[in-house]
Enzyme design. Structure first.
Site, PDB file in Angstrom:
ATOM      1  N   HIS A  34       0.849  -1.192   0.000  1.00 31.25           N
ATOM      2  CA  HIS A  34       0.000   0.000   0.000  1.00 31.25           C
ATOM      3  C   HIS A  34       0.887   1.244   0.000  1.00 31.25           C
ATOM      4  O   HIS A  34       2.092   1.158   0.208  1.00 31.25           O
ATOM      5  CB  HIS A  34      -0.822   0.080   1.294  1.00 31.25           C
ATOM      6  CG  HIS A  34      -1.697  -1.083   1.598  1.00 31.25           C
ATOM      7  ND1 HIS A  34      -3.049  -1.065   1.370  1.00 31.25           N
ATOM      8  CD2 HIS A  34      -1.433  -2.294   2.160  1.00 31.25           C
ATOM      9  CE1 HIS A  34      -3.589  -2.208   1.777  1.00 31.25           C
ATOM     10  NE2 HIS A  34      -2.618  -2.972   2.263  1.00 31.25           N
ATOM     11  N   GLU A 116       2.431  -0.730   4.421  1.00 27.50           N
ATOM     12  CA  GLU A 116       2.263   0.609   3.870  1.00 27.50           C
ATOM     13  C   GLU A 116       3.634   1.220   3.615  1.00 27.50           C
ATOM     14  O   GLU A 116       4.539   1.111   4.451  1.00 27.50           O
ATOM     15  CB  GLU A 116       1.521   1.513   4.866  1.00 27.50           C
ATOM     16  CG  GLU A 116       0.116   1.086   5.195  1.00 27.50           C
ATOM     17  CD  GLU A 116      -0.924   1.620   4.219  1.00 27.50           C
ATOM     18  OE1 GLU A 116      -0.547   2.324   3.253  1.00 27.50           O
ATOM     19  OE2 GLU A 116      -2.114   1.327   4.425  1.00 27.50           O
ATOM     20  N   HIS A 154      -2.460  -3.030  -3.418  1.00 25.31           N
ATOM     21  CA  HIS A 154      -3.845  -2.811  -3.001  1.00 25.31           C
ATOM     22  C   HIS A 154      -4.736  -2.601  -4.230  1.00 25.31           C
ATOM     23  O   HIS A 154      -5.888  -3.044  -4.264  1.00 25.31           O
ATOM     24  CB  HIS A 154      -3.896  -1.599  -2.070  1.00 25.31           C
ATOM     25  CG  HIS A 154      -5.104  -1.521  -1.219  1.00 25.31           C
ATOM     26  ND1 HIS A 154      -5.386  -0.416  -0.466  1.00 25.31           N
ATOM     27  CD2 HIS A 154      -6.118  -2.386  -0.975  1.00 25.31           C
ATOM     28  CE1 HIS A 154      -6.525  -0.609   0.194  1.00 25.31           C
ATOM     29  NE2 HIS A 154      -6.982  -1.795  -0.102  1.00 25.31           N
TER      30      HIS A 154
END
Length: 187
Positions: A34, A116, A154
């Site tokens: 992500h 992330e 994602h």
């Protein structure tokens, strides 16, 4: 970088309340990459930690009022300088994927690990981020071998809703670093 009870030893731990247990006997078999920046397009600061711990101040920035109600987390964040922050142990289910589908299987949070990268879809990620992401991925593959063949963005598991990590993410570079790292360990 060996995990200690699901936590990376080298990571800064910021435990999130936004997680739960995976379904019985479910082992992670997918890595989802992500990106995040808070406020959008800005880096550094405490806001990502605040979002993932449910403490973001909706009055601190106009965008935060739109997201303060969210109960989300990722397993890890890799900041622009390469710092790794871990919010959820890998054996638990972080809430990063939302409504999602990978190769016909729904509810990706059940069987994935979410990482992330501090960034945006269109700004190049840093060398430090690629190096750390490859190192974390290598560690994950050692514990969860199925991840080696199941790494995605994602955008691929929620294509109608999400665009991250975006065109700025260099998948061939990342995969080469993971392969190079794995080769170095074997020699």
């Amino acid at each position: 970088m060996l995990p200690d009870k699901g936590w990376l030893v080298e990571a800064r731990r910021v435990p999130s309340p936004h997680y739960d247990c995976r379904p019985d006997d479910e082992k992670p078999s997918l890595l989802v990459v992500h990106n995040i920046s808070l406020p959008p397009g800005e880096f550094g600061g405490p806001w990502i930690d605040a979002l993932f711990t449910g403490t973001i101040d909706p009055d601190a920035h106009p965008f935060f009022a739109e997201i303060a109600h969210l109960r989300v987390s990722a397993h890890c964040l890799i900041r622009r300088d390469g710092e790794i922050v871990q919010y959820v142990p890998f054996d638990k289910r972080a809430w990063h994927a939302g409504v999602s589908n990978y190769q016909g299987r729904e509810r990706c949070n059940d069987f994935s690990i979410g990482i992330e990268l501090e960034g945006t879809d269109t700004l190049a990620y840093t060398d430090a981020q690629y190096q750390q992401l490859a190192a974390v991925t290598r560690t994950l593959i050692a514990s969860y071998p199925a991840i080696a063949d199941n790494m995605t963005g994602h955008c691929n598991i929620a294509p109608d809703r999400k665009t991250d990590p975006g065109p700025a993410f260099d998948w061939p570079r990342f995969r080469a670093l993971v392969a190079l790292s794995s080769h170095k360990e074997m020699t």
